[in-house]
Motif scaffolding. Sequence first.
Motif, PDB file in Angstrom:
ATOM      1  N   VAL A  94      51.593  40.232  35.461  1.00 34.05           N
ATOM      2  CA  VAL A  94      50.194  40.592  35.230  1.00 34.05           C
ATOM      3  C   VAL A  94      49.296  39.488  35.769  1.00 34.05           C
ATOM      4  O   VAL A  94      49.365  38.336  35.306  1.00 34.05           O
ATOM      5  CB  VAL A  94      49.912  40.812  33.719  1.00 34.05           C
ATOM      6  N   GLY A  95      48.480  39.848  36.756  1.00 30.86           N
ATOM      7  CA  GLY A  95      47.541  38.882  37.327  1.00 30.86           C
ATOM      8  C   GLY A  95      46.147  39.047  36.725  1.00 30.86           C
ATOM      9  O   GLY A  95      45.983  39.646  35.659  1.00 30.86           O
ATOM     10  N   GLU A  96      45.173  38.526  37.456  1.00 31.94           N
ATOM     11  CA  GLU A  96      43.805  38.479  36.921  1.00 31.94           C
ATOM     12  C   GLU A  96      42.993  39.722  37.305  1.00 31.94           C
ATOM     13  O   GLU A  96      42.628  40.527  36.455  1.00 31.94           O
ATOM     14  CB  GLU A  96      43.157  37.212  37.471  1.00 31.94           C
ATOM     15  N   ALA A  97      42.745  39.859  38.599  1.00 26.35           N
ATOM     16  CA  ALA A  97      41.917  40.970  39.092  1.00 26.35           C
ATOM     17  C   ALA A  97      42.129  41.101  40.595  1.00 26.35           C
ATOM     18  O   ALA A  97      42.502  40.127  41.254  1.00 26.35           O
ATOM     19  CB  ALA A  97      40.440  40.700  38.797  1.00 26.35           C
ATOM     20  N   PRO A  98      41.875  42.275  41.147  1.00 26.50           N
ATOM     21  CA  PRO A  98      42.040  42.434  42.597  1.00 26.50           C
ATOM     22  C   PRO A  98      41.072  41.539  43.355  1.00 26.50           C
ATOM     23  O   PRO A  98      39.958  41.276  42.898  1.00 26.50           O
ATOM     24  CB  PRO A  98      41.681  43.907  42.839  1.00 26.50           C
ATOM     25  N   GLY A  99      41.531  41.062  44.524  1.00 31.43           N
ATOM     26  CA  GLY A  99      40.649  40.351  45.449  1.00 31.43           C
ATOM     27  C   GLY A  99      40.225  41.320  46.547  1.00 31.43           C
ATOM     28  O   GLY A  99      40.405  42.538  46.415  1.00 31.43           O
ATOM     29  N   ALA A 100      39.725  40.736  47.654  1.00 27.38           N
ATOM     30  CA  ALA A 100      39.203  41.584  48.732  1.00 27.38           C
ATOM     31  C   ALA A 100      40.297  42.471  49.349  1.00 27.38           C
ATOM     32  O   ALA A 100      40.091  43.668  49.567  1.00 27.38           O
ATOM     33  CB  ALA A 100      38.569  40.709  49.806  1.00 27.38           C
ATOM     34  N   ASP A 101      41.470  41.871  49.632  1.00 29.32           N
ATOM     35  CA  ASP A 101      42.560  42.651  50.258  1.00 29.32           C
ATOM     36  C   ASP A 101      43.040  43.775  49.336  1.00 29.32           C
ATOM     37  O   ASP A 101      43.318  44.895  49.777  1.00 29.32           O
ATOM     38  CB  ASP A 101      43.753  41.743  50.580  1.00 29.32           C
ATOM     39  N   GLU A 102      43.150  43.449  48.050  1.00 28.16           N
ATOM     40  CA  GLU A 102      43.634  44.428  47.080  1.00 28.16           C
ATOM     41  C   GLU A 102      42.629  45.564  46.924  1.00 28.16           C
ATOM     42  O   GLU A 102      42.996  46.748  46.856  1.00 28.16           O
ATOM     43  CB  GLU A 102      43.868  43.747  45.722  1.00 28.16           C
ATOM     44  N   ASP A 103      41.336  45.195  46.906  1.00 33.43           N
ATOM     45  CA  ASP A 103      40.252  46.184  46.798  1.00 33.43           C
ATOM     46  C   ASP A 103      40.287  47.132  48.006  1.00 33.43           C
ATOM     47  O   ASP A 103      40.080  48.336  47.888  1.00 33.43           O
ATOM     48  CB  ASP A 103      38.917  45.436  46.737  1.00 33.43           C
ATOM     49  N   LEU A 107      46.055  48.177  46.269  1.00 37.69           N
ATOM     50  CA  LEU A 107      47.360  47.693  45.782  1.00 37.69           C
ATOM     51  C   LEU A 107      47.230  46.256  45.287  1.00 37.69           C
ATOM     52  O   LEU A 107      46.467  45.467  45.863  1.00 37.69           O
ATOM     53  CB  LEU A 107      48.389  47.722  46.919  1.00 37.69           C
ATOM     54  N   PRO A 108      48.003  45.887  44.231  1.00 37.14           N
ATOM     55  CA  PRO A 108      47.872  44.530  43.687  1.00 37.14           C
ATOM     56  C   PRO A 108      48.623  43.501  44.520  1.00 37.14           C
ATOM     57  O   PRO A 108      49.660  43.801  45.124  1.00 37.14           O
ATOM     58  CB  PRO A 108      48.528  44.655  42.304  1.00 37.14           C
ATOM     59  N   PHE A 109      48.105  42.287  44.557  1.00 39.98           N
ATOM     60  CA  PHE A 109      48.771  41.132  45.174  1.00 39.98           C
ATOM     61  C   PHE A 109      49.289  41.428  46.581  1.00 39.98           C
ATOM     62  O   PHE A 109      50.491  41.340  46.840  1.00 39.98           O
ATOM     63  CB  PHE A 109      49.907  40.635  44.259  1.00 39.98           C
ATOM     64  N   VAL A 110      48.373  41.797  47.460  1.00 38.85           N
ATOM     65  CA  VAL A 110      48.751  42.013  48.867  1.00 38.85           C
ATOM     66  C   VAL A 110      48.081  41.005  49.811  1.00 38.85           C
ATOM     67  O   VAL A 110      48.281  41.059  51.015  1.00 38.85           O
ATOM     68  CB  VAL A 110      48.441  43.471  49.326  1.00 38.85           C
ATOM     69  N   CYS A 135      50.669  44.313  38.150  1.00 38.82           N
ATOM     70  CA  CYS A 135      49.327  44.846  37.863  1.00 38.82           C
ATOM     71  C   CYS A 135      48.400  43.686  37.470  1.00 38.82           C
ATOM     72  O   CYS A 135      48.789  42.518  37.551  1.00 38.82           O
ATOM     73  CB  CYS A 135      49.378  45.912  36.776  1.00 38.82           C
ATOM     74  N   ASN A 136      47.208  44.012  37.063  1.00 34.83           N
ATOM     75  CA  ASN A 136      46.202  42.994  36.731  1.00 34.83           C
ATOM     76  C   ASN A 136      45.512  43.301  35.411  1.00 34.83           C
ATOM     77  O   ASN A 136      45.557  44.439  34.930  1.00 34.83           O
ATOM     78  CB  ASN A 136      45.131  42.968  37.833  1.00 34.83           C
ATOM     79  N   ILE A 137      44.831  42.293  34.888  1.00 30.96           N
ATOM     80  CA  ILE A 137      44.011  42.503  33.686  1.00 30.96           C
ATOM     81  C   ILE A 137      42.871  43.459  34.036  1.00 30.96           C
ATOM     82  O   ILE A 137      42.643  44.451  33.336  1.00 30.96           O
ATOM     83  CB  ILE A 137      43.417  41.162  33.174  1.00 30.96           C
ATOM     84  N   TYR A 209      51.482  29.446  36.063  1.00 30.20           N
ATOM     85  CA  TYR A 209      50.295  29.285  36.907  1.00 30.20           C
ATOM     86  C   TYR A 209      50.150  30.452  37.879  1.00 30.20           C
ATOM     87  O   TYR A 209      51.137  31.038  38.336  1.00 30.20           O
ATOM     88  CB  TYR A 209      50.380  27.972  37.689  1.00 30.20           C
ATOM     89  N   HIS A 210      48.897  30.770  38.209  1.00 29.90           N
ATOM     90  CA  HIS A 210      48.588  31.860  39.136  1.00 29.90           C
ATOM     91  C   HIS A 210      48.967  31.449  40.561  1.00 29.90           C
ATOM     92  O   HIS A 210      48.770  30.287  40.946  1.00 29.90           O
ATOM     93  CB  HIS A 210      47.080  32.162  39.050  1.00 29.90           C
ATOM     94  N   PRO A 211      49.508  32.368  41.377  1.00 30.11           N
ATOM     95  CA  PRO A 211      49.860  32.021  42.763  1.00 30.11           C
ATOM     96  C   PRO A 211      48.684  31.439  43.550  1.00 30.11           C
ATOM     97  O   PRO A 211      48.896  30.573  44.416  1.00 30.11           O
ATOM     98  CB  PRO A 211      50.314  33.352  43.372  1.00 30.11           C
TER      99      PRO A 211
END
Length: 237
Positions: A94-103, A107-110, A135-137, A209-211
């Motif tokens: 479980v990560g935090e939230a999508p970033g630009a690539d994920e948005d 898809l999560p963590f891409v 997935c993410n929070i 720790y987060h990647p």
Amino acid sequence: MARNELQTELLKAVKALKGQVVNHDSLSAGIEWKKARRAAVKPVKEDRKTIKTKEELLKDVCQNMADCHLCPLGKTRKNLVFGDGNPDAKIVFVGEAPGADEDEQGLPFVGRAGQLLTDIIVKGMQLQRKDVYICNILKCRPPNNRNPLPDEISKCEPFLKKQLQIISPKIICALGTFAAKTLLNSDIPISALRGRFHLYEGIKLMPTYHPAYLLRNPSAKRPVWEDVQMIMKEINL
Ligand code: URA
């Protein structure tokens, strides 16, 4: 044998026969009852149709939130990032939230942090991404990747809760401060939480720790590897 005795014996025999007939009736009544019971049990076939797989249940949750506008991120997202991977996974990241690539991809963590998480899974744990669930929070990207706000977390968390309930993994790995603090309902810093298992709704949870933090602080790779090794031991890898 005297006639009277003979009559008495005959009567006894007739009574005994009647008893057998009665018993036979109740026996066949028993068979009928068993048939009826079998018929009543038959609808199980029907019930089976309504028992959904984890994949179907996750799809339901995803569809339920597809048009979510419970918080303002519903207006700014390109795609909602629900989650990805094996619905029967033993481990959920479980990560935090999508970033630009994920948005962009839904898809999560891409992105870059995602590549590092993939390395941890593939090179470190000797698994494939399709073996785990990610997935993410938050399911929608906060503008400019700012930190999630408390209201966004509280609106989105019930969907994550449902996801974890359905998957019911052996281990949850909370990536970074927001995932760890949200799932453990704690204010303790990630540096103090990591390195040992906690409990989330009866499921063992390892905060690490987060990647994205690892990209900025490569020296944190060692403690993350220690945490990952503890997870691997727990799921017999
Ligand atoms: N960071 C996260 O926390 N989640 C993602 O999906 C991507 C980057």
